[in-house]
Write a protein that holds these residues in place. Structure first.
Motif, short mmCIF file in Angstrom:
data_model
loop_
_atom_site.label_atom_id
_atom_site.label_comp_id
_atom_site.label_asym_id
_atom_site.label_seq_id
_atom_site.Cartn_x
_atom_site.Cartn_y
_atom_site.Cartn_z
N GLN A 173 0.82 -1.20 0.00
CA GLN A 173 0.00 0.00 0.00
C GLN A 173 0.86 1.25 0.00
OE1 GLN A 173 -3.24 0.43 -0.17
NE2 GLN A 173 -4.16 -1.54 0.27
N GLY A 174 1.92 1.22 0.79
CA GLY A 174 2.82 2.38 0.85
C GLY A 174 3.49 2.66 -0.48
N LEU A 175 3.92 1.60 -1.17
CA LEU A 175 4.54 1.78 -2.48
C LEU A 175 3.58 2.44 -3.45
CD1 LEU A 175 6.78 1.27 -4.57
CD2 LEU A 175 5.75 -0.99 -4.98
N GLY A 176 2.33 1.97 -3.47
CA GLY A 176 1.34 2.55 -4.38
C GLY A 176 1.05 4.00 -4.06
N ALA A 177 0.87 4.31 -2.78
CA ALA A 177 0.54 5.67 -2.37
C ALA A 177 1.69 6.64 -2.65
CB ALA A 177 0.18 5.70 -0.89
N ILE A 178 2.91 6.23 -2.33
CA ILE A 178 4.07 7.10 -2.56
C ILE A 178 4.28 7.34 -4.04
CG2 ILE A 178 6.59 7.26 -2.34
CD1 ILE A 178 6.28 5.75 0.33
N THR A 179 4.11 6.29 -4.84
CA THR A 179 4.22 6.43 -6.29
C THR A 179 3.21 7.43 -6.82
OG1 THR A 179 5.00 4.14 -6.54
CG2 THR A 179 4.10 5.21 -8.50
N ASN A 180 1.98 7.35 -6.32
CA ASN A 180 0.93 8.27 -6.75
C ASN A 180 1.27 9.71 -6.39
OD1 ASN A 180 -1.71 8.99 -7.78
ND2 ASN A 180 -2.38 9.17 -5.65
N ILE A 181 1.75 9.90 -5.17
CA ILE A 181 2.09 11.25 -4.70
C ILE A 181 3.23 11.85 -5.54
CG2 ILE A 181 3.07 12.56 -2.77
CD1 ILE A 181 1.57 10.63 -0.90
N ILE A 182 4.22 11.03 -5.87
CA ILE A 182 5.36 11.52 -6.65
C ILE A 182 4.97 11.82 -8.09
CG2 ILE A 182 7.62 10.89 -7.61
CD1 ILE A 182 8.12 9.27 -5.06
N LEU A 183 4.19 10.92 -8.69
CA LEU A 183 3.85 11.06 -10.11
C LEU A 183 2.75 12.08 -10.37
CD1 LEU A 183 3.97 7.38 -11.44
CD2 LEU A 183 5.70 9.17 -11.65
N ASP A 184 1.90 12.34 -9.41
CA ASP A 184 0.79 13.28 -9.62
C ASP A 184 1.25 14.63 -10.17
OD1 ASP A 184 -1.81 12.38 -9.49
OD2 ASP A 184 -1.92 12.45 -7.32
#
Length: 237
Positions: A173-184
């Motif tokens: 879950q953390g990987l997905g959330a951090i990826t989303n925050i960075i890529l947004d």
């Protein structure tokens, strides 16, 4: 898997009070993180325009419906797997795992069809503002067409949850959330040479995060979840 190769996991030996805490906290955090995808998208999209924010907000009920289907299916998988593993019926556990993967595929195909044929109608029922309809259409189309990451993530996380490995769910879950925050911001505003994609960039960041989380969940299952026969998963479907 033979009984002789089985090492009792913590769900069978840990005291109830300690087990409840160690099992529940990671799951609570993981559900909060899942809900943050749309919230983070809304924060960045609000910097584009009010209509862009409205489009993402109107998309949330259908996104939440996808989460509900994935999570609800996962609860059933989790219950059956826990029962089978508790009985040390590993053949049945592998069948349940395979059926869970099959249900995830069916769920994805359902929302794929909804995305292709129903998303524009979904927005047209709520507003007549063309900018909101167009922006929301592309946002939700990407989220539904690429929702295999969401459903795959749910089912493979529940395989880990059924064996008490809830800590690893926090990692996925953390990987997905951090990826989303960075890529947004990168994809929405076109930073670092990437094309400026607007609302569609927010959706793309979301699905990339979900797909990476799914890949990590699959890897953790095949390398750490000794309760299942990795050579039998996916072979029945």
């Amino acid at each position: 898997m033979e009984t002789s190769n089985y090492n009792e996991n913590k769900m069978g030996v840990m005291p109830i009070n300690k087990l409840l805490i160690t099992m529940s906290l990671p799951m609570i955090i993981s559900m909060l993180v899942q809900a943050l995808y749309n919230v983070v998208d809304s924060i960045f999209v609000s910097q584009i325009s009010e209509n862009a924010l409205t489009a993402v907000s109107l998309a949330f009920p259908l996104q939440n419906f996808m989460i509900a289907v994935g999570s609800g299916t996962g609860v059933g998988i989790n219950a059956l797997l826990s029962k089978s593993l508790g009985e040390k019926n590993f053949d049945e556990a592998n069948k349940v795992a395979n059926n869970g993967i099959f249900l995830a595929i069916i769920s994805y195909l359902l929302f794929l069809l909804i995305g292709i044929f129903g998303v524009r109608f979904f927005f047209e029922c709520q507003t007549n503002v063309v900018e909101i309809i167009d922006g929301g259409y592309y946002y939700l189309l990407i989220c539904t067409v690429c929702s295999f990451g969401l459903f795959g993530q749910f089912v493979f996380e529940r395989l880990m949850q059924s064996t008490g490995k809830t800590l690893y769910i926090m990692l996925t879950q953390g990987l997905g959330a951090i990826t989303n925050i960075i890529l947004d911001p990168i994809l929405i505003f076109g930073l670092f040479g990437f094309p400026k994609m607007g609302i569609a960039g927010a959706a793309l960041a979301t699905v990339i995060g979900q797909i990476l989380a799914m890949i990590l969940a699959i890897y953790l299952n095949f390398t750490l979840n000794c309760q299942f026969k990795s050579d039998k998963l996916l072979m029945n479907h």
